[in-house]
Each structure stands twice: as C-alpha cells, then as structure tokens.
Write an enzyme that holds these catalytic residues in place. Sequence first.
Site, short mmCIF file in Angstrom:
data_model
loop_
_atom_site.label_atom_id
_atom_site.label_comp_id
_atom_site.label_asym_id
_atom_site.label_seq_id
_atom_site.Cartn_x
_atom_site.Cartn_y
_atom_site.Cartn_z
N ARG A 120 73.60 34.56 -3.96
CA ARG A 120 72.29 33.90 -4.02
C ARG A 120 72.14 32.94 -2.85
O ARG A 120 73.12 32.48 -2.27
CB ARG A 120 72.16 33.11 -5.33
CG ARG A 120 72.10 33.97 -6.58
CD ARG A 120 72.09 33.10 -7.83
NE ARG A 120 73.29 32.28 -7.92
CZ ARG A 120 73.39 31.15 -8.60
NH1 ARG A 120 72.33 30.69 -9.25
NH2 ARG A 120 74.51 30.49 -8.65
N LYS A 123 75.37 18.94 -6.62
CA LYS A 123 76.15 20.14 -6.87
C LYS A 123 76.77 20.69 -5.59
O LYS A 123 77.85 21.27 -5.59
CB LYS A 123 75.26 21.21 -7.53
CG LYS A 123 75.98 22.53 -7.81
CD LYS A 123 75.03 23.54 -8.42
CE LYS A 123 75.71 24.88 -8.60
NZ LYS A 123 76.02 25.53 -7.31
N LYS A 133 83.34 29.13 -8.10
CA LYS A 133 82.96 30.53 -8.31
C LYS A 133 82.58 31.23 -7.01
O LYS A 133 83.04 32.34 -6.73
CB LYS A 133 81.82 30.59 -9.32
CG LYS A 133 81.37 32.01 -9.68
CD LYS A 133 80.52 32.03 -10.90
CE LYS A 133 79.15 31.46 -10.79
NZ LYS A 133 78.87 30.09 -10.55
N TRP A 181 90.75 29.10 -1.18
CA TRP A 181 90.23 27.94 -0.44
C TRP A 181 91.15 27.61 0.71
O TRP A 181 90.70 27.39 1.84
CB TRP A 181 90.08 26.73 -1.37
CG TRP A 181 89.35 25.59 -0.72
CD1 TRP A 181 88.02 25.30 -0.82
CD2 TRP A 181 89.91 24.58 0.15
NE1 TRP A 181 87.71 24.20 -0.06
CE2 TRP A 181 88.85 23.73 0.55
CE3 TRP A 181 91.19 24.32 0.64
CZ2 TRP A 181 89.03 22.64 1.40
CZ3 TRP A 181 91.38 23.24 1.50
CH2 TRP A 181 90.31 22.41 1.85
N ALA A 231 70.54 29.45 -13.00
CA ALA A 231 70.91 30.16 -14.22
C ALA A 231 70.67 29.34 -15.47
O ALA A 231 70.65 29.89 -16.57
CB ALA A 231 72.37 30.58 -14.17
N PHE A 258 94.77 24.81 -7.59
CA PHE A 258 94.76 23.45 -7.04
C PHE A 258 96.21 23.01 -6.87
O PHE A 258 97.10 23.44 -7.63
CB PHE A 258 94.03 22.48 -7.98
CG PHE A 258 92.53 22.54 -7.87
CD1 PHE A 258 91.82 21.55 -7.22
CD2 PHE A 258 91.82 23.60 -8.41
CE1 PHE A 258 90.43 21.60 -7.12
CE2 PHE A 258 90.43 23.66 -8.32
CZ PHE A 258 89.74 22.65 -7.68
N PHE A 288 76.36 29.56 -12.84
CA PHE A 288 76.96 28.76 -13.90
C PHE A 288 77.92 29.59 -14.75
O PHE A 288 78.54 30.54 -14.25
CB PHE A 288 75.89 28.07 -14.74
CG PHE A 288 75.13 27.01 -13.98
CD1 PHE A 288 75.80 26.01 -13.28
CD2 PHE A 288 73.74 27.00 -13.94
CE1 PHE A 288 75.11 25.03 -12.56
CE2 PHE A 288 73.04 26.03 -13.23
CZ PHE A 288 73.73 25.04 -12.55
N THR A 331 83.42 30.36 -3.98
CA THR A 331 84.62 30.43 -3.13
C THR A 331 85.49 31.62 -3.53
O THR A 331 85.97 32.37 -2.66
CB THR A 331 85.41 29.12 -3.26
OG1 THR A 331 84.58 28.02 -2.86
CG2 THR A 331 86.66 29.14 -2.40
#
Length: 557
Positions: A96, A107, A73, A411, A275, A383, A303, A75
Amino acid sequence: MSDIEIAQKNEAEEMQPIVKVAATVGLTEDDLELYGKAKAKLSLPTLKRLQNQPQGKLVLVTSINPTPAGEGKSTVTIGLGDALRLRGKNAVIALREPSLGPVMGMKGGATGGGYAQVVPMEDINLHFTGDMHALTTTVDTLAALIDNHLQQGNALNLDPRRITWRRVLDINDRSLRHVVLGLGGATSGTPRESEFDITVASELMAVLCLASDLADLKARIAKIVIGYTYDRQPVTVGDLQVTGAIAMLLKDAIKPNLVQTLAHTPTLIHGGPFANIAHGCNSVIATRAALALGDIAITEAGFGADLGGEKFMDIKTPVLGKHPDAVVIVATVRALKYNGGVKLADLTAENREALATGFANLRRHIANMKRYGVPVVVAINAFTSDTEAELSDLKALCEASGATAVEADVWARGGEGGLALADAVTAALSQPADFTPLYDPAASVKDKIATIVTQIYGGGGVVYDHKADLALRTIAKNGWADLPICMAKTQYSLSDDPKKLGAPTGFTIHVRDIVPRLGAGFLVVMTGDVLTMPGLPKHPAALDMDVSADGVISGLF
C-alpha cells in the site's frame, strides 16, 4: 544508522534505474510511464496485457494486533520478497501507499525499515507520484459539485441534512471532524453540517483499490451514494451526472507504481486504505500485476489479522478472483509480552510467563487465518533483546497451534536474514489450500456481523445503537443487504475497546452506525469510538523532521 540514513546511502550508491529493475520481470521501457529514474507507473495497455498472463502464487502477510512495542509487518514483507529472490524465486512485492497522516503523526511510513526497505524512501512516504493528492482533489471536487447542485436549484431534491459525501484531507486534523459549511449568505452555498475524513478512509480510495480497470472504476463511481432526497431515496454520482469527470481525475492514479527494494526486488505500491476504518489492502490492479509478473506475489494487509487479514479474505479475495496460497503472521516477542501485561519500559527483560500469557493474541490470529483453509507461517520479527528461551517457547507455542514459526532478522540483515522464512513459506506454498469464506454474502447483515464478532474477534454478541438500526432499515429497503461487511474497529484490540489486550472473550461489540458504500461494494460497520479522521499526538513526528539547504531530508524515521 536510522532507516532514512540507510535508504539515502543506498539511493546514492546502489539504487538501479527503474527500467533495469522492470526488465527483471519482463517489462520494457515502453511498458512504463517514468517519473524520473527511480519511479514509474505501469501503463494501461501493459495492465491490459498482464490480465491474460498466468498467475503465480499469492502470499498474504498480516500480523498480531499492533502495540507500541512494534511488529514490523512491512519490513518482514519486504525482507521476505528479497529472501525469496535470493533463493532463486521470481518474487514481486505489492504494498500500500503511505498516508501523510501517520507519516506526520506517530505510526510512521510504510516503506519497511533497516535493510528491508523500498526506495526512494523519502519520495514514497511524501508525495510519491501524486496519487494521494489526485484522490484528495477528486473527493473534494465531487463535494464541490454536490454543494453547487444545491446552490443551483437542487433538481435532484437532495436533502442537505442527509448528504453523506464528505470532504477529505490526507493529514490527521481533528479540527475538521465536525464542521459547518456554507456560511456567508445566499451566494456562499447552503449552510449545513458536515465532516471531514482522512483521504485513505474515503470510499473513493476503496473504489480505486477494488476496481479492475478504468471501465470498472467508472461503473463503481456511478454507484456511489452521495446522500438522500427529502423522501429518503438514495442519490448517486450517476444521478448527479458527473461520473466521467470524477473518473477522469483518477486516470493516472489508477495505474500502479513500480519501485524497488534495497536489494532491487520489483515492488508495486498502489492504494492505501486504512484497515481500521476501510478495507486495508493495496489495489486489485497492483496485486494482479504482481501475480502476472512473478512466480510468487507477496502482499500485505493493514493492522492485525482481525482487520486487514479478514477483509482481504472476505472483501478483496472475491474481487481479485484469487485467494492467498499461504499466510504469514508477523509477531514479536516484545509485542506478545506487552499483550501479557509487561510495561513498555520492561520489555527487554526476559519474561517467559508474560510471553505465554500474551501468546493468546497470536493464537487467536493463527486460528482465524487457518479457518480460511490456507497454510499459516508465523514470522518472528527478531529483536536483540529476545532470549533463546523466549524464542524457543514461542516456536513451541506456535507449533502446538498448528503453525510453523521461524525467526526473521531482516531489519538488520535484509534478505539474508529472511532465508529461513523464505524456506518455510516455500514449503507452505507446496501444501494444498482449501479456501473457505467466513460467511455467505446472502446471509443477513446482522448474521454476517455476528459471525465476524464471534468467530474472528472472540466476542459474545453485538448491540446496535438507534442510528445503526435505522441504517439497517435503509439497507433492507434498498436491497443492499447482500454486500460484504467492512468492520471499522480499533486496531489495538480484538474487541472494540483498545485497552483490552491479549485475546478477550465474551465481550460485546457496540455498533453505532452502518454506512453503505455501493461503489466499493461493502457496508462499513462503525463500532466503538473509531474515528474516520484521526488526530495528531502530543509530539507528532513532524516536530523531528527537517530538510537541509541542499534538499537532504532528516528525521523521516
């Protein structure tokens, strides 16, 4: 190259002085408080001036429920900001701050990845400008003042058994979940049981992120309930007469931090409530600044859309005074196949049937965000294992659910890989938005909870433990029932059972407690087994980190 190697190469060769980045959105060096060449805070006079500026459009980035397969998210949020600037838009990102808990745990950080990152990556993921440390110290200072009040005669008649204010630490430390304080005799305090939270779960973090300015911060701090008297009357920070001291410790932490992406997009990073146990959004101050500085502000919520997305809409939006003009939901083919029952080791193999089954999770999130009357775009975070057939199926499923879906390869390619997403978001921003809140704040607490459970999660009902029922009586007695709801729930499922993937229906949510957070301005509803102090995994990320003799960090993702 790894994320940190890409970031370090950029920092050495291409990172611009933050003063130059600030100038692209009309800020001068006088508007900044510099933390070296690459980081700065916006000054309080600058923030006051920006309050009177016209606001741009607001894009909220959220996602499906997180899985071990990864969603990306942050990224995508960063890549979208870079792509919009490539399209000639004045885009500003608002994110954040990372917590050391997940950084050292499992994480990871919150600076994006690959060629869609904010830098200086190591600084941001570690100590940054000291906001987290200031917040931790402030929370614990208040705890020390409370215990000192008990020691010095307890003029407020506080019941040591009903003190609700907890100490915090910005690291996952399960050993501190339940502790005994004040042992060691009469000079060492009043013995009592207590708990530690992780810093980002503290009410003071929420207060910092929802305050409009320093005056509002002080007003919110004064309202914080720290415990109850022997006759069960609430006691606040204002009653303790330490509001000024607590606010003073946050006078710098309230200022948002300015950094840049690898492509030099201005990025405000400020505040970091989780979250799953808090409201999961960056600060109102930073988001307002992004709206004033850019034509398009891109922000994210933590999240899945069932947690951060819903809380942005129902908790942050009323305070911000601005609803999102478009919502982006991040999903991956891999994660949806995982939701469809495929094991982690088998996700690279094409499985269109599992994708269709797992799409139920994304379908629910699309419907939830569209319920608010805002255009929705799905960003398919690409991906290399994704097949053309799977991507085609996913786009068709999204279109059938009323959302445009586009691939984003940010990415690997940075903003260039997000141009299609930027175009789709720009088109969505041209559509009318008819924002409608999920519930009426004046509804009963149980009705508001039931609305979230049935309409957002897809559940069938709610059951309340005895402790939650007692909390409801306290809330009613003190007139706190009109506050919005902040659900504390597992992030891994729409239900309160992390093992129920996809889009389960008819389940029951178990509420074990309801905690008033008057300073933040919401009620925290504790469900299932969600913890306010996480633990470290068997192989914490810290085991793979190191720093060389010349100060070069490795293993930080």
